[in-house]
Design an enzyme around this catalytic site. Structure first.
Site, mmCIF file in Angstrom:
data_model
loop_
_atom_site.group_PDB
_atom_site.id
_atom_site.type_symbol
_atom_site.label_atom_id
_atom_site.label_comp_id
_atom_site.label_asym_id
_atom_site.label_seq_id
_atom_site.Cartn_x
_atom_site.Cartn_y
_atom_site.Cartn_z
ATOM 1 N N ARG A 195 0.841 -1.214 0.000
ATOM 2 C CA ARG A 195 0.000 0.000 0.000
ATOM 3 C C ARG A 195 0.871 1.256 0.000
ATOM 4 O O ARG A 195 0.464 2.308 -0.458
ATOM 5 C CB ARG A 195 -0.946 -0.006 1.211
ATOM 6 N N TYR A 244 -13.691 17.948 -16.257
ATOM 7 C CA TYR A 244 -14.180 16.573 -16.375
ATOM 8 C C TYR A 244 -15.316 16.381 -15.360
ATOM 9 O O TYR A 244 -15.194 16.824 -14.210
ATOM 10 C CB TYR A 244 -13.029 15.615 -16.094
ATOM 11 N N ASP A 294 -4.639 19.325 -15.412
ATOM 12 C CA ASP A 294 -5.093 18.013 -15.890
ATOM 13 C C ASP A 294 -4.706 17.949 -17.361
ATOM 14 O O ASP A 294 -5.284 18.629 -18.211
ATOM 15 C CB ASP A 294 -6.607 17.870 -15.692
ATOM 16 N N LYS A 343 -6.688 6.803 -20.111
ATOM 17 C CA LYS A 343 -6.870 7.321 -21.473
ATOM 18 C C LYS A 343 -5.629 7.025 -22.327
ATOM 19 O O LYS A 343 -5.342 5.882 -22.578
ATOM 20 C CB LYS A 343 -7.215 8.803 -21.406
HETATM 21 C C1 PLP Z 1 -11.293 10.356 -17.613
HETATM 22 C C2 PLP Z 1 -10.800 11.637 -17.075
HETATM 23 C C3 PLP Z 1 -10.611 11.816 -15.700
HETATM 24 C C4 PLP Z 1 -10.941 10.743 -14.691
HETATM 25 O O1 PLP Z 1 -10.108 9.636 -14.830
HETATM 26 P P1 PLP Z 1 -10.532 8.134 -14.402
HETATM 27 O O2 PLP Z 1 -9.336 7.346 -14.779
HETATM 28 O O3 PLP Z 1 -11.767 7.792 -15.180
HETATM 29 O O4 PLP Z 1 -10.796 8.158 -12.941
HETATM 30 C C5 PLP Z 1 -10.107 13.033 -15.278
HETATM 31 N N1 PLP Z 1 -9.833 14.031 -16.137
HETATM 32 C C6 PLP Z 1 -10.023 13.898 -17.467
HETATM 33 C C7 PLP Z 1 -9.696 15.031 -18.371
HETATM 34 C C8 PLP Z 1 -10.513 12.703 -17.986
HETATM 35 O O5 PLP Z 1 -10.712 12.576 -19.298
#
Ligand code: PLP
Length: 410
Positions: free
Chosen positions: A71, A125, A201, A226
């Site tokens: 962890r 998001y 982000d 992604k």
């Molecule tokens: C998908 C996404 C998230 C969240 O990520 P997860 O892996 O689904 O928790 C955050 N920011 C952006 C821009 C995203 O496309």
């Protein structure tokens, strides 16, 4: 763990850093270490490992704590982190999490202090926006949304907020790809007496086409689900920084929240990192040809895609902070929601699914899916309407995809 004796470029470092086959029976690729706990060479080593983890002793140079418990840390997470660093320009340290949301919540919990406030660009998001409204605000933090792309409004909001601790920017914004100027935000922050942190982000264009640390950001956040993962088969998140102490703070909180990326997922993510740039370049090339083709289609009313921007301020941000347009686009189809749904129904190659960044092309209707919790005002501000569809272009042949979209529009 082994390191090459001379400096190498990112494409090389991602395959050579941090793993010594001699420690794993000569295995050319890293194995999966599924252990939850690690055996200490001596009780003294155990004591020292705990002292280092608890910050009572600071290791110097290559000296490091023995592994303790998964962890806190484990070899596959360390490998993925070691290989994320060269991909993000100016980075020195990274931390992996079990989703993008886990990465974002850990950043907010770690760096927001009692009584402090947060500024974020809108739209964010959907999950990030919910997190702020349902958890962060009820905990007593003030969260102020500023429209994406509005450089003056963001700078003014930063100046106005004396208790500001964190600015969270998502650029380009999903689904309309409005860009926010990272450098201008960093410059406004540098004049703030509390020196709040700037987090970006970077899921949509990073790590290949946009480099926030080079433009003054402190933290780069990813949904590794992604482009980093790239095959729509894992959930993961990452935070990357130029200052290793920021990452150390995050991994301390991660150990308490228990949201480290687990061994198998870390191994899968690590194995995908050497192809991120290859995939993203191909996907961006495909998307640019498709966007430019579809923009001329009589039933496509508005095309949102970086190489087709017409607003002078947006073009200036694009040219200064991004290298290529990327593989996400959204466009309005003549005929409203019925026409948008018909289009999604008729696709044969692209799949009707949310998410993005995978090698397979996905399409969705943001208003009724990814952004369905928005109010009417938020829809209007984000330019999301019934006619809008979002497409994440994969690595298929672009002519096949363009033919699929054209058939579905007929
Ligand atoms: C998908 C996404 C998230 C969240 O990520 P997860 O892996 O689904 O928790 C955050 N920011 C952006 C821009 C995203 O496309």
């Amino acid at each position: 763990m082994a390191r090459t004796s001379y400096r190498v470029r990112p494409e090389t470092a991602v395959l050579t850093r941090g793993f010594d086959p001699a420690l794993s029976v000569g295995s050319a690729r890293p194995p999966v270490y599924r252990s939850s706990t690690y055996v200490f060479p001596s009780p003294e080593a155990a004591e020292r490992a705990f002292q280092i983890v608890l910050g009572k002793v600071h290791p110097e140079g290559d000296d490091r704590a023995d592994l303790i418990y998964a962890r806190l840390n484990h070899p596959n997470a360390e490998l993925a982190e070691t290989h994320l660093v060269p991909l993000e320009r100016s980075a020195t340290a990274a931390a992996v999490f079990n989703s993008g949301m886990a990465a974002i919540v850990t950043v907010l919990i770690t760096f927001l202090e009692r009584g402090s406030s947060l500024i974020y660009t809108q739209p964010l998001y959907g999950g990030s926006q919910h997190l702020i409204h349902q958890i962060i605000e009820p905990l007593g933090f003030t969260a102020i949304g500023v429209p994406a792309g509005n450089t003056e409004a963001l700078a003014a909001a930063i100046v106005r907020q004396p208790d500001l601790r964190l600015v969270l920017i998502e650029t380009p914004a999903n689904p309309t790809l409005v860009m926010t100027d990272i450098k201008a935000a960093a410059s406004a922050i540098s004049r703030h007496p509390r020196q709040p942190l700037l987090a970006v982000d970077n899921t949509l264009l990073g790590p290949t086409f946009q480099h926030p640390l080079m433009r003054g950001a402190d933290l780069v956040i990813y949904s590794a689900t992604k482009f980093l993962g790239g095959f729509s088969d894992l959930l993961g998140g990452a935070v990357i920084a130029a200052d290793p102490e920021l990452i150390q703070s995050l991994t301390g909180v991660r150990a308490l929240l228990g949201n480290i990326l687990q061994a198998d997922e870390s191994w899968i993510l690590d194995s995908r990192l050497s192809t991120v740039a290859l995939r993203m370049n191909r996907q961006s090339k495909n998307a640019q040809r498709i966007a430019e083709g579809l923009a001329r289609h009589p039933r496509v009313k508005t095309m949102h895609y970086p190489s087709l921007f017409t607003d002078a301020a947006q073009m200036a941000i694009r040219d200064s902070q991004t290298d290529y347009p990327g593989s996400l686009m959204s466009f309005e189809i003549d005929g409203g929601r019925a026409a948008a749904f018909d289009f999604l129904r008729k696709l044969e190659i692209a799949k009707n699914a949310v998410s993005l960044g995978g090698v397979e092309t996905l399409a969705c209707h943001p208003k009724t899916t990814t952004h369905s919790e928005y109010s009417e005002e938020e829809f209007a501000a984000a330019r999301i309407n019934d006619s809008l569809v979002r497409v994440s272009v994969g690595t298929e042949h672009w002519r096949d995809l363009l033919a699929d979209f054209t058939r579905a529009l007929a």
